[in-house]
Each structure stands twice: as C-alpha cells, then as structure tokens.
Design a protein around this motif. Structure first.
Motif, PDB file in Angstrom:
ATOM      1  N   THR A  47       0.819  -1.209   0.000  1.00 20.41           N
ATOM      2  CA  THR A  47       0.000   0.000   0.000  1.00 20.41           C
ATOM      3  C   THR A  47       0.850   1.255   0.000  1.00 20.41           C
ATOM      4  O   THR A  47       0.389   2.305  -0.384  1.00 20.41           O
ATOM      5  N   CYS A  48       2.081   1.172   0.456  1.00 20.97           N
ATOM      6  CA  CYS A  48       2.933   2.347   0.440  1.00 20.97           C
ATOM      7  C   CYS A  48       4.384   1.898   0.583  1.00 20.97           C
ATOM      8  O   CYS A  48       4.707   1.150   1.489  1.00 20.97           O
ATOM      9  N   PRO A  49       5.244   2.341  -0.321  1.00 22.09           N
ATOM     10  CA  PRO A  49       6.622   1.839  -0.306  1.00 22.09           C
ATOM     11  C   PRO A  49       7.518   2.497   0.736  1.00 22.09           C
ATOM     12  O   PRO A  49       8.652   2.090   0.891  1.00 22.09           O
ATOM     13  N   VAL A  50       7.009   3.508   1.421  1.00 17.60           N
ATOM     14  CA  VAL A  50       7.794   4.162   2.468  1.00 17.60           C
ATOM     15  C   VAL A  50       6.970   4.117   3.737  1.00 17.60           C
ATOM     16  O   VAL A  50       5.828   4.538   3.735  1.00 17.60           O
ATOM     17  N   LYS A  51       7.555   3.601   4.798  1.00 21.53           N
ATOM     18  CA  LYS A  51       6.717   3.372   5.974  1.00 21.53           C
ATOM     19  C   LYS A  51       7.541   3.590   7.232  1.00 21.53           C
ATOM     20  O   LYS A  51       8.681   3.147   7.315  1.00 21.53           O
ATOM     21  N   GLN A  52       6.956   4.263   8.198  1.00 22.11           N
ATOM     22  CA  GLN A  52       7.652   4.465   9.459  1.00 22.11           C
ATOM     23  C   GLN A  52       7.144   3.482  10.497  1.00 22.11           C
ATOM     24  O   GLN A  52       5.948   3.325  10.683  1.00 22.11           O
ATOM     25  N   PHE A  58      11.240   2.492   6.695  1.00 21.74           N
ATOM     26  CA  PHE A  58      11.549   1.392   5.788  1.00 21.74           C
ATOM     27  C   PHE A  58      11.161   1.790   4.374  1.00 21.74           C
ATOM     28  O   PHE A  58      10.077   2.306   4.154  1.00 21.74           O
ATOM     29  N   PHE A  59      12.049   1.558   3.426  1.00 19.66           N
ATOM     30  CA  PHE A  59      11.699   1.708   2.013  1.00 19.66           C
ATOM     31  C   PHE A  59      11.812   0.331   1.410  1.00 19.66           C
ATOM     32  O   PHE A  59      12.805  -0.340   1.640  1.00 19.66           O
ATOM     33  N   TYR A  60      10.835  -0.097   0.644  1.00 19.03           N
ATOM     34  CA  TYR A  60      11.001  -1.415   0.057  1.00 19.03           C
ATOM     35  C   TYR A  60      10.494  -1.481  -1.365  1.00 19.03           C
ATOM     36  O   TYR A  60       9.647  -0.706  -1.792  1.00 19.03           O
ATOM     37  N   MET A  61      11.067  -2.418  -2.079  1.00 18.60           N
ATOM     38  CA  MET A  61      10.758  -2.623  -3.480  1.00 18.60           C
ATOM     39  C   MET A  61      10.701  -4.118  -3.684  1.00 18.60           C
ATOM     40  O   MET A  61      11.494  -4.838  -3.091  1.00 18.60           O
ATOM     41  N   ARG A  62       9.778  -4.565  -4.517  1.00 16.64           N
ATOM     42  CA  ARG A  62       9.790  -5.991  -4.827  1.00 16.64           C
ATOM     43  C   ARG A  62      10.334  -6.172  -6.226  1.00 16.64           C
ATOM     44  O   ARG A  62       9.873  -5.534  -7.169  1.00 16.64           O
TER      45      ARG A  62
ATOM     46  N   GLU B 297       7.830   3.077  -7.184  1.00 16.15           N
ATOM     47  CA  GLU B 297       8.296   3.579  -5.888  1.00 16.15           C
ATOM     48  C   GLU B 297       8.902   4.972  -6.059  1.00 16.15           C
ATOM     49  O   GLU B 297       8.701   5.854  -5.226  1.00 16.15           O
ATOM     50  N   ILE B 332      -1.833   1.387  -5.981  1.00 24.89           N
ATOM     51  CA  ILE B 332      -2.791   2.254  -5.290  1.00 24.89           C
ATOM     52  C   ILE B 332      -2.128   3.491  -4.697  1.00 24.89           C
ATOM     53  O   ILE B 332      -2.665   4.585  -4.729  1.00 24.89           O
ATOM     54  N   TYR B 333      -0.889   3.347  -4.186  1.00 26.23           N
ATOM     55  CA  TYR B 333      -0.253   4.519  -3.573  1.00 26.23           C
ATOM     56  C   TYR B 333       0.068   5.598  -4.610  1.00 26.23           C
ATOM     57  O   TYR B 333       0.060   6.787  -4.299  1.00 26.23           O
ATOM     58  N   TYR B 575       6.994  12.222   4.015  1.00 26.99           N
ATOM     59  CA  TYR B 575       6.027  12.212   5.127  1.00 26.99           C
ATOM     60  C   TYR B 575       5.256  13.520   5.253  1.00 26.99           C
ATOM     61  O   TYR B 575       4.269  13.591   5.965  1.00 26.99           O
TER      62      TYR B 575
END
Lengths: 438, 895
Positions: A47-52, A58-62, B297, B332-333, B575
């Motif tokens: 749902t969001c690639p940047v998350k606190q 955390f930044f993640y990519m698949r 991303e 979606i993001y 953010y």
C-alpha cells in the motif's frame, strides 16, 4: 543528508533473510523483524513503499520474488535510496548474466556481499558502474548458460578508473572491428475514451547503445529533433532542411553525456561506456502516431447476455507489420460461457483475469480484423452493483516504426587513432500502457 | 568455472559449529575459504557464529582478497560482541592499511571505521591520517567517508587529531569523487554539530559547482544536497547558481534531478525578475513529469514532492494535469497521490476533463480509491465556484449508480458543498433523501442528519425523517448522536409544532439520562437550559449564521512548507513532516538548536498539524459543523462552573469555596469543586502504597445538610481500574471533611478503543444527584516495587528489544538540578537508577521500572545538569503505552 541507507536487507517472499548488510550503527540488527510483523504480514504490504515503524523508516521494493528493504533512522534521501536499489539490481543482473531472483541471490551471496561493500560506504552510494567494478571485483557470478564472455584479468590501475573523470569506461580497450549498435525503443502510452477521444497519450522512448569501440572515442549523436536542428542551422547559418522535426518534451541522459554542453549547444556528445547501456530517454506528447485504433462496442443485453464487438485497425504503413499483438477485452466475473469469431488470430476466454484474450502473431499494416463475441453470464440477484468495465488493454511491438517519428540523423565517432566504425540502427515501438475504456 | 554458493547454506546434521571450527583451522587454503563462506552463510540466516571469532580472525592474514573481504565482513558483524578478541585483528588492519595494493589499503580503513570498538578506534587514527593523504584517489575517497564514521563514534578524537582540517583540504582535491565524498562527510558532521564546521563560502560554492560536471551521479547528489542550504547574497548570485545547476535537470538519475530542483527552488526565492522565474518554471516542468515514468516507488517519492512543489509554485505544472491521470494498473499509492495533485491543479479551464476522470475512477474496484475520487469531486466544487454546479451534477449521477459507499461518500462531500455555498443547491435534497435508508456509516449518517436539520424548514417531512433515526438513538455512535441532538433542536426551533416537541423531549431525555458520553450530555444540558430559559436566545445561538468554509484542508502551513521544500527528496518531504517530528535519535548537539526553535512548553506537534489544534477556526471542511462546538474539557481540570449553573442550582454558585484545613499529607487536586457539587467538594488522586494502588480521596461537605450513603463507580478505562471494595465514608456533617484510601484493582473493566489516561468517576450519595468528574491517571502509580534491574540484565533487555520499540520525547523546560535528589525522587515512584555516563557535555542516566504483568520499562534520560532540556528515551515491549509513560516521567521530574 544524502545518506541513503543504514541497512539493506534482501528477503524472500516468506520473509527469510537472504542477504543483510548493516552500514550504520543507528538501526538495530533485528529491524527486519519489525518489517516482517508490521508490513509483510499485514494488509499494509504494497500500500505504500515508504513506511515508518517506531523510530525507523523502511523503504522497500519488490523485484521478482525478492523484497529489497532499506532501513534508516535519519532524514535520509529517499529518491537516492530507491535509485540505488534500482541500479544495484541492474549491477547484480549484469554480474549474474540476466535473472535476479531468490535463487540467483543464494547462488551468489559471497559476490553480493563483496559488491555491497564496494557500492555503498556508510550509507553513501559509491560507483555502481558494472564496467568499472568488473575491473577489480572479478568473481564471476553464477551465470545463466547463455551469458557472454568471462571476465578478463584484473587491471592494475583499477582504482584510478573507479574514481576517474570518465568513471564508466576503462582505458586500453581494443576491438578488431569497431561497431556501434543503436536501438531506439519507444513505448506508447495511451488512454482513450470509449468514444475514441484521446484522453492522454505520450511516448517514452529510450536509445539503447551497444558499443564495441577501441580506445577512448568521442561520440556525437544527431537526431531530427526540433531544438537540435534549429541550433545547428543557427550555428551553420543555414536554413533548416525541410522534413519532419520532432519536439521532445524532455530528455534525460546517461551520466556519460556532457550536460553542460547539451545545454549550451544542444548536441549529444559523450564518451560511451563499453558494451551495452542506455544513452538517453525522452518523452513526447505532441504529434504521436498511434499504431493502432481500437473501436469497441460492448452491449449488455439484459442481466445474462453481452455482445462484444471489437475492431482493431492498424494505421502504420502497409509494408510493415506488428508482432505479438495481444488484445485483452474485459468481461464480468460471472461469465459463464463465451463464443466468438475472429477474422484473424486466435481468441480465448481467460477466467483468471476475466478477459477475452485475442492474440494475433503477425499483424500487417492497414488492416482491420474484428472480433465478435457473445458472452453469457450467470445471473446473480445479489449483485446490485453494476459491472465496472475495466479498460481494454493492448500489447504489441512494431519493428522499424517510431510512434514519435524520431530518426537518427548521424552518429559521429572520433578517436585519435582514426579508425572506421560500422553503425547499426534499429527502431521498434512497443505498447506501454495502451488502454481503451469501454 | 561454475560455482554455486547455495551449497554453503545446506547444513550437516551433526554439530555444525565444531565442524566449522575444524575446517577453519584446516591447513588447506581452499577448505578455509569454504569454511568462512559457510560461516557467513550461517550469519546471514541469523545463526550465532560468534563463538568462531578467534578461528575466523586467524584466516585474516591472507593474500587472497576474496577471503580477506569475507573475514572483514564477519568482523563488522561480531567485533562489537567480542571487543576483547577484536583487538586480535588490529595488527592485520594496520598492516593492510600500508599494503602496496590501494584496494587493500582502502578496504582496511573502510572496515576499521565500521567496527565500533574503542580499542580498534584508537588504532584507526594513524592509518586514517596516512590514508587521507594517500597518493591513490580511491584510498582518499574511502578515508574521507571514514572520518564521518569516526566522528559518529568519537567526535572529540576527530577534532583533536585535526581530521576536520584534512577533510576540508580534500574539497580542493583534484579528483571529483574524493571531493564528493569529502563534501558528504563534512555535511553529515555539520548536521551533528552545533559549531560551524563546514561553512559554504561563495568560493567553495563555485569550486563545487565546477566539480559537479565531473562527478559520478551520486557525487552530484552529495554536492547538490550540501549546497542547497547555501544562501545567495543577492538575486544576481542566485541567478548565477541556478544557471549552473539547471543542466542537472537532464540527468537520468532521479535523485540528481530532485536535488537540482531543490536547489533551484531555494535560489528562486531570491530571484526578483519575473521573466527568469517564469523561464525556470518552464524548465523544471518536463523533468518532473519524466520522473513519473520511473519505477512506481520512485514515482511515489516524486509525487509526494510534486505535491509540495505545486503548493509553492502552482504555475510549474499548471498545464500538465493530464500526466497525473491515473493508469488502470498504477499501484494504489501512486493513484492516491496523483488524485491529490489533480485536485491541486484543477482549474476552471480543465475542470470538465478532470471531472470526467474522477467519475471514471469512482467506478473502479478499489474502495479507498473510489472514496477518494468522490471526495475529490467535492473538493473541486468547494475550490472552484464556477464549476460547483457541474461537480454536483456528477455527484448526483454517481448517487444514482446506488453503490453504497459511493452514495455515502457523496453525501459527506455534499454537506461540505452546502456549507461552502449556502442557499444555492438545496434543490437536490430530495434526491439525497431517497438514499436515506442505505446509510450505515457514522460520518455519512451524521452528514445527512446535519443537512436535514439545517434545512428543516424546506423539507416537508423533516420530522418524519429525523424520527426514523431517533428509534436507534441509544445505539448510534457518538458522532451521530451529537448531530441528531443538534438537528432535533434546529427542527424544533424552526417548526415548534407538537411532533418536534415530543421528539425533543425524547432526545434530551436520552442524551442526559441514558448516556455515559460527557460531550453529549453537556451539549444536551446546554440546549435544555437554553430552550427552557430563553428560546429566542436559543435561536440566536443554534440557528446562527455559519461562516463559509474554504478548502484549505490539504494545504500546508507556509512555514512548514518552507521547511519541507528545503528537504526535497528526503523522507521529510515524503512524510510531509519536519525531520525532527520523526527522527528520534537526533544527535545530542543538534538537539540544542531544535530546542531553540520551539519555546518552552510548546510541542512540535502543534506546529505540524495546526488544523487539529483547539484554536483552529471552525472552517475546516472536514469538521462536522455544529452550531455549538463542543470544546472537550482539558484533563483533570475541574468541571466548569457553567454546568452547575445550567442545571438550575442558583444558590450553588453563591457558596464560598473556603479552603478547609486539610489533614497532613500533600494537598490533593480538586476534582469536584464545591461550586459544582452543591457544596460537596471532592479532591482525589491515585497513589501507590505498600505495593498497591489506592484512590486517595478527600470529601468536604460545605453544604447545609449532612451527607451520607456515598457510593463510587469508575467508568471503563484503558487500564481497567476499578474499586476493590466499597467506599467507606461515614456521614458527613456540614462543615466537616473525611479522608479515605480506596483500594483499587487493575484489569477489571478495560475499555476498548484508543488508549486514554482519562478516568471517569461517578459518585453518589443519598442527598444529591449523581456527580461525574474526570481524573487523569498518572502512570507511575503502576510501577511495581520489583522493578530494579541488574546492569547486565538491563543491557540484555535493551538489546533484545527491537529499535522500533524505542520512543523518545523532549521536555524542553525541565531542569534536573541535583542528580541525587532526582534519583531519590524517581526511586520513590519505583523508577530505579541503573547507571550514568557522560557523553560530551551531557549526562546520560539509565533507569529501569516494571509495569504490571511484569512488563519491563527501560528509560534513558539525557540532559545537561542544571540546564533546561531533558531528552527522555524509553524502550519497552509495549511502546503503545509510551504516551502515558512520558506523561508520568514528566510529572515526576517536574515535582
């Protein structure tokens, strides 16, 4: 701060650590647990690639079946971090000779650790050019059987080249036959309304180059773009030759291109890396030649029946043809039975993606095959909501065609030894996201 | 040579460690190398191989570079846990740092810098000094970063040994990569220091801008980021800088482009010529748009930044709205962010196209996206007056599709549209009413009820409509109850006929008697009183004209926006929060400057999110409009006198509040003042005695009659506090007082919902009505007596908890005067002192405590003794409690 990462993790889809490298002390060694419990095992995933989470971000990519996760605790440069991941993956691929997935990582973990140590120091990305790294990180990756030549002997002055002004090309290359291959690859993105109005349309193109050139050559590329041509005629005080000129909305270049010179003289001049690389990318929104027109008519006949008629028209030259054309026509989930006739190619109903998939292997120009189908639906009383009608999607490749009309006018190679070069140019247009609402 | 590393992951069944030990000591090189690979594989999957430390280090002295790198990798991971053994590696490091091969010299320095063991650090200085002056640029660029590493471990050492000067010299190095790394290192050191270390003069600026052309892409990012804080002296200099940075916009690396955009935007503030500004805006648009063809991303990062950029410079992308149209397959993001930007760019010129898009999105599958699309239509209506009618007609079309969540969302936004354009679009109310019975979400229901109440005089059957809601009044959520209450009062004031009169009776009864929600009850009493004393005044209050709202709900405050624009491309810009709002481990010295920015007592939160502050005007489009805004009473404050007045107790306010002579012990806070309690005054506080929690209460009877039959009841609360026994208070004669300690138990009547420190208490006696008051639960009463920890246990616990469990907070105005006094003070509340250490000029204290159910709590306080400002970091397995823990610690430190 341009710091991009405090730690990098490579995880498989189950969340097992394949590789982890800590670059800084400000995040704990077990951060990956937090990632697993707070992102991987929840609906958050994707749902969001940047998350606190807590004090860390955390930044993640698949990428294929691997998650690459970056952890930081400071106000890091996210753009830098994601770009680093993209480039690192490209680097690994060039070492492994193709695939990047869980197996490739397990098979090459020592190499990856060595590379990770080299390409990032204390969270700052360093040189990531495969050409240069291969000079002194000579471990061979476990390559797929079809990969090319083995690495050569390490070069003694590698360190000077890593840090040199031309940090992407090594010295002393020699080829018997000097050749350059240019591929102009364009993807057409289209969004068309059901009435045939173009809502959004653009072309993203890239020029891929494969260089087998000796020494330190200077290259200069000329295209039929408007600004470049105008500048040229200005400099040579000669009127622009008639013919089609293309207006590029934006161009971005590989780091080998001299940007300051491009800015002042509008010429693309560069010392190329050896082998394959992406020289430039461009974007065009005006005057796009769409290779295909799609005319759908979808009629819902009562609750249980639908009539689908799709006509696809190829609008490029009659002597050309498109390859691998796939047209995906969405149908409702509750489809029970389909029957269709096509004038060309083959079609079938794919229940997994709720689409009629119509494939035409070879699609000549100036033709217009049609598909007409009847779809029977299971009638459901509970389904109050009407069908949302996703767009028709299309895939294709048209060789020797550019949707933008872009052409290479010249490619000049200059090297002090004055050898002759053979240049090859290919054009191809592919579908990006080619969507027609219905 | 075909090799496959995956075999190193396979394990043999019998004792793995002894087997590895044996192999590591093998006389054959290849076997040793394989063994080290197996060790690294084991380390990767999380097995503890630290016991092999000596054996691995023994393999370090080797000619084989690959093996050496593996051993170094092992050292980085385990040196910290084996500091005494790590010293074994020092000799090899020092030797390697003088190796003829530059790759090995650099490797040695790079690795030493990653090993944070004091003993190793001591030995790092000499090699580092040499390497900073090495002939080979590869070694110098590695040494430059190493200075930053060392600064992080021991800042004093770096300053004493003159490394900062060496680093500054490297800015003039002839190799661009060395320059870039030196700039990165200096910028980081400057970030963590309060002294000026790396000041960019116009001379360095021009030197660095020249270096840009030759740097690697990453080097360009380092330099641009460092330079973005440079303040040009005048417009001309700014224009000059911009001219030299603009070519970077054509770079293929998105990080270079964003850093260049950041720098250009900063300098643009100074440029006065409108032509130059217009021209720059034109140049920045295409590269920003191109970012949207990158990986999703990166698109997301770009979109979050574009969101900021268009708030400051709307013209840049004014003509590019089409590129933000969502693709069907966008994640979606990306879709959500595109939508947000589309709203920002919507104008009278493009609104028709935009509305067509929104309408299309409103029929997609993803519910959240659909809702946001519907909301977007509403926001456009509020933003663009001339397009409002078209927006409404699209909303009405969507309502006709009868998809439940679309209808509900549409009603919510239509309520906002009514507030923006009063008395304009009421003709559509009839259509809205058709969907009345499908509403099941509180916000949609509340919005619909508000509409009915507000326009009761134009809706013929308004009373019937409201009545249908009234049946379920007790079960409705608070949001809906409040709206129902207000709407019924409006209806009654507008149509004072028999039906509404009965309804109002029912509602007021329900809202005062049957509810335990103080907001609802308070509002009901206010209306009741208003209606019974002065209906005309009630009309003035309830039917007052409401201010017209505007859509600024998603725009940031200018000062915050400024700060975020300086941080383009970083987390802060993603953010949309200033860095100190999420960076918890800001370095000690940097902390000070932050404190300066926020004067005492104010919290950074309030500046970050002004819309939620109590002082915000009631114009935000997403607050449910209410005629009387219910101000939520501050915690633990005495119930305002207003309530007593309203309840018709005329004489109560006349009763003097004389302070009776309190028995020994510290005075308890007054929770129910005599003026409110018809002469009964109650003071109370939770305390801890002999390992048990008590509610210490003081009753004072200032009324004219004796009071007896006291009973107490606690509402459900986060900690499940409840009375362990009956309240034992004898009959209270007028003018007397009584004290009691009521034993309490925990985990009895836990409330669901978000944690809160409010304790709602109800108290009754035989003579008076039931009194309700709020108390604030101070968490420190829960700390148990067995919270003391051994140092070792403390360290172990600290380490075993993930970093995500660590939370910290600053108390800028608190001063720790005497250390002993503070330690003693905290010990009385079962917060036990563990250790103290000095870090630069600051003292760091460690404490432990234990919460009920044996949950440990570790506390770290950082302060300069005698100076204001305490940083408190806590680590616990249940960080959700942190807000209470901070409150408790703050209260204790203040006392």
């Amino acid at each position: 701060m341009p710091v991009a990462a405090s730690a990098v993790y490579f995880l498989n889809l189950r969340g097992d650590v394949l590789i982890n490298r800590l670059y800084r002390d400000d995040v704990g060694g077990n951060m990956v647990d937090a990632f697993r419990t707070h992102i991987m095992q929840t609906k958050e995933l994707g749902t969001c690639p940047v998350k606190q989470i807590g004090g860390c971000s955390f930044f993640y990519m698949r990428i294929s079946n691997v998650y690459i996760v970056i952890v930081v605790s400071t106000n890091a440069n996210v753009a830098c971090a994601f770009k680093f991941v993209v480039e690192a993956v490209a680097l690994f691929k060039s070492y492994f000779g193709g695939a990047f997935d869980e197996d490739a990582i397990r098979n090459n973990f020592v190499l990856i650790y060595e590379l990770l140590d080299e390409i990032m120091d204390f969270g700052y990305p360093q040189n990531l050019s495969p050409e240069i790294l291969k000079l002194y990180i000579t471990q061979e990756g476990v390559r797929s059987p079809f990969s090319s030549k083995a690495a050569e002997r390490p070069v003694p002055n590698a360190t000077l080249q890593v840090t040199g002004a031309v940090g992407w090309r090594r010295e002393g290359l020699a080829y018997k036959k000097n050749e350059v291959f240019l591929d102009i690859v364009e993807s057409v993105n289209l969004l068309m309304s059901s009435k045939g109005v173009v809502l959004r349309c653009d072309v993203t193109g890239k020029i891929l180059m494969k260089c087998f050139l000796s020494g330190m050559p200077d290259l200069k590329l000329g295209l039929n773009d408007k600004i470049g041509l105008e500048k040229e005629s200005q400099l040579k005080s000669r009127p622009t030759k008639s013919g089609k000129t293309i207006e590029l909305d934006d161009v971005t270049f590989h780091q080998c291109v001299n940007l300051t010179r491009f800015n002042s003289e509008k010429t693309v001049s560069f010392v190329p890396p050896d082998g394959e690389f992406e020289l430039m990318k461009y974007r065009i929104t005006e005057g796009v030649n769409l290779p295909f027109k799609v005319l759908p008519t979808i009629k819902e006949l009562g609750r249980t029946r639908m009539e689908v008629n799709v006509k696809v028209k190829s609008v490029f030259g009659a002597k050309m043809f498109a390859l691998g054309v796939v047209i995906k026509i969405p149908v409702p989930k509750q489809t029970a039975k389909t029957s269709f006739t096509v004038t060309s190619g083959r079609a079938k109903y794919n229940a997994a993606i709720d689409c009629l998939v119509w494939k035409i292997r070879k699609f000549p120009g100036q033709t217009e095959p049609t598909l007409s189908a009847e779809v029977e639906l299971i009638s459901t009383m509970t389904e109050k909501k009407s069908w949302t009608r996703p767009p028709i999607q299309m895939e294709f490749q048209v060789p020797m065609f550019t949707a933008s009309g872009l052409r290479v006018r010249f490619l000049k190679v200059w090297e002090k030894s004055g050898y002759n070069t053979v240049e090859w140019v290919r054009y191809i247009t592919k579908a990006g996201s080619y969507e027609i609402r219905c | 040579m075909s090799r496959n590393d995956s075999k190193y992951f396979s394990t043999t069944k019998k004792g793995e460690i002894p087997e590895l030990k044996e192999e590591l000591n093998s006389q054959y090189k290849d076997k040793r190398k394989d063994a080290v690979k197996k060790v690294i594989a084991a380390m990767t999957v999380g097995k503890d191989v630290s016991s092999l430390f000596t054996d691995v280090v023994n393999c370090m002295q080797t000619e084989n570079l690959e093996l050496k790198k593996l051993v170094y990798l092992y050292l980085i991971n385990y040196a910290k846990s084996q500091p005494d053994l790590a010293i074994l590696a020092v000799n090899t490091f020092v030797k390697d740092s003088q190796d003829p091969n530059p790759l090995i010299r650099a490797l040695a320095v790079r690795t030493m810098g990653c090993i944070r063991v004091d003993k190793i650090t001591e030995y790092l200085c000499d090699p580092l000094q040499r390497c900073l002056k090495d002939d080979d640029p590869y070694v110098r660029k590695t040494a430059a970063i190493c200075v930053a590493k060392l600064y992080d471990i021991n800042a004093e050492l770096v300053e004493d040994r003159g490394f900062l000067e060496s680093l500054k010299d490297l800015i003039s190095d002839n190799n661009p990569m060395v320059v870039a790394n030196a700039v990165a290192a200096l910028a980081e050191i400057q970030d963590n220091s309060s002294r000026p270390i790396f000041e960019i003069t116009s001379h360095t600026l021009s030197k660095l801008l020249t270096a840009l052309n030759e740097c690697t892409e990453w080097g360009q990012v380092f330099i641009l980021d460092a330079l973005s804080r440079y303040k040009a002296s005048d417009a001309r200099e700014a224009e000059n800088i911009v001219e030299r940075v603009t070519p970077r916009l054509q770079h293929a690396n998105c990080a270079v482009v964003l850093s260049a955009v950041k720098m250009i935007l900063q300098q643009m503030e100074l440029i006065t010529s409108t032509d130059v500004v217009r021209n720059l805006c034109k140049k920045m648009a295409p590269p920003l748009v191109t970012l949207l063809s990158a990986e999703p991303e990166i698109q997301y990062v770009a979109l979050r930044n574009i969101n900021l950029i268009v708030q400051r410079r709307p013209t840049i992308l004014a003509h590019e709205i089409k590129v933000f149209f969502c693709k069907y397959n966008d994640p979606i993001y990306v879709k959500m962010e595109k939508l947000e930007i589309m709203i920002k760019l919507a104008s009278d010129r493009n609104i028709d196209q935009v509305l067509l898009e929104f309408k299309e999105y409103a029929t997609e599958v993803d519910v959240d996206f659909v809702r946001k699309a519907v909301r977007a239509i509403g926001r456009c209506a509020i933003k663009l007056e001339r397009a409002a009618e078209r927006c409404i007609s699209v909303l009405l079309e969507l309502i006709k599709i009868k998809v439940n969540y679309v209808v509900q969302e549409a009603i919510i936004v239509i309520k906002d549209i009514f507030r923006r354009y009063p008395n304009t679009y009421e003709s559509i109310i009839a259509t809205l009413c058709e969907s009345l019975d499908t509403l099941d979400e509180p916000e949609a229901k509340a919005s619909m009820i508000w509409i009915i109440g507000e326009y009761a005089e134009r809706i013929d059957n308004a009373d019937e409509l409201l009545e249908s809601f009234l049946e379920s009044f007790p079960e409705e959520p608070a949001l809906v109850q409040l709206q129902l209450l207000t709407a019924t009062v409006k209806l009654f004031l507008k149509k004072p006929t028999e039906g509404p009169q009965q309804m109002i009776q029912v509602v007021l009864n329900n809202a005062t008697m049957e509810t335990d929600n103080p907001d609802l009850r308070d509002r009901a009493y206010i209306y009741w009183r208003l209606l019974s004393t002065d209906p005309e005044a009630a009309k003035d209050v309830v039917l007052a004209e409401k201010p017209v709202i505007t859509d600024d709900s998603n725009n940031l405050e200018p000062s915050l926006l400024d700060e975020l624009l300086v941080n383009i491309a970083t987390l802060s810009s993603v953010y949309h929060k200033p860095p100190d709002a999420f960076v918890t481990r800001a370095h000690s010295s940097a902390q000070k400057t932050e404190d300066d920015d926020y004067p005492e007592g104010s919290e950074s939160e309030s500046s970050a999110n002004p819309a939620n502050g109590p002082a915000s005007p009631p114009t935000s489009s997403y607050t449910i409009p209410a005629s009387v805004a219910p101000a939520s009473p501050p915690f633990a404050a005495p119930v305002p006198d207003l309530l007593g007045d309203l309840m018709g107790m005329d004489n109560s306010s006349l009763v003097p509040i004389d302070q009776p002579t309190t028995p020994s012990g510290p005075p308890l806070p007054i929770l129910l003042p005599a003026s409110t309690g018809q002469g009964l005054q109650i003071s109370a506080q939770l305390t801890r005695r002999d390992g048990q929690v008590f509610y210490s209460m003081l009753f004072e009877n200032n009324s004219q009659v004796p009071l007896d039959g006291f009973m107490i009841q606690f509402n459900k609360n986060t900690f499940g506090l409840a009375a362990a026994g009956p309240l034992q208070i004898p009959q209270l004669q007028p003018g007397t007082s009584a004290r009691t300690l009521l034993p309490m138990v925990m985990f009895q009547n836990m409330s669901q919902g978000p944690p809160s420190s409010v304790l709602q208490v109800a108290l009754k006696n035989n003579q008076q009505p039931v009194w309700y008051f709020n108390d604030k639960i101070l968490f420190h009463v829960f700390f148990t007596e067995d919270g003391r920890m051994e140092r070792a246990t403390f360290l172990e616990t600290w380490r075993s908890l993930p970093d995500s469990n660590e939370v910290s907070k600053d108390f800028p105005s608190i001063v720790i005067g005497g250390v002993d006094a503070t330690v003693e003070l905290l010990a009385t509340s079962n917060i036990f002192f563990i250790a103290k250490r000095k870090n630069a000029n600051q003292d760091v204290f460690y404490f432990s405590a234990k919460m009920p159910r044996g949950i440990p709590l570790l506390i770290e306080l950082t302060t300069v003794v005698g100076n204001p400002g305490v940083k408190c970091a806590i680590k616990t397995p249940s960080p959700e409690m942190s807000q209470f823990l901070f409150e408790a610690i703050e209260t204790l430190l203040r006392s």
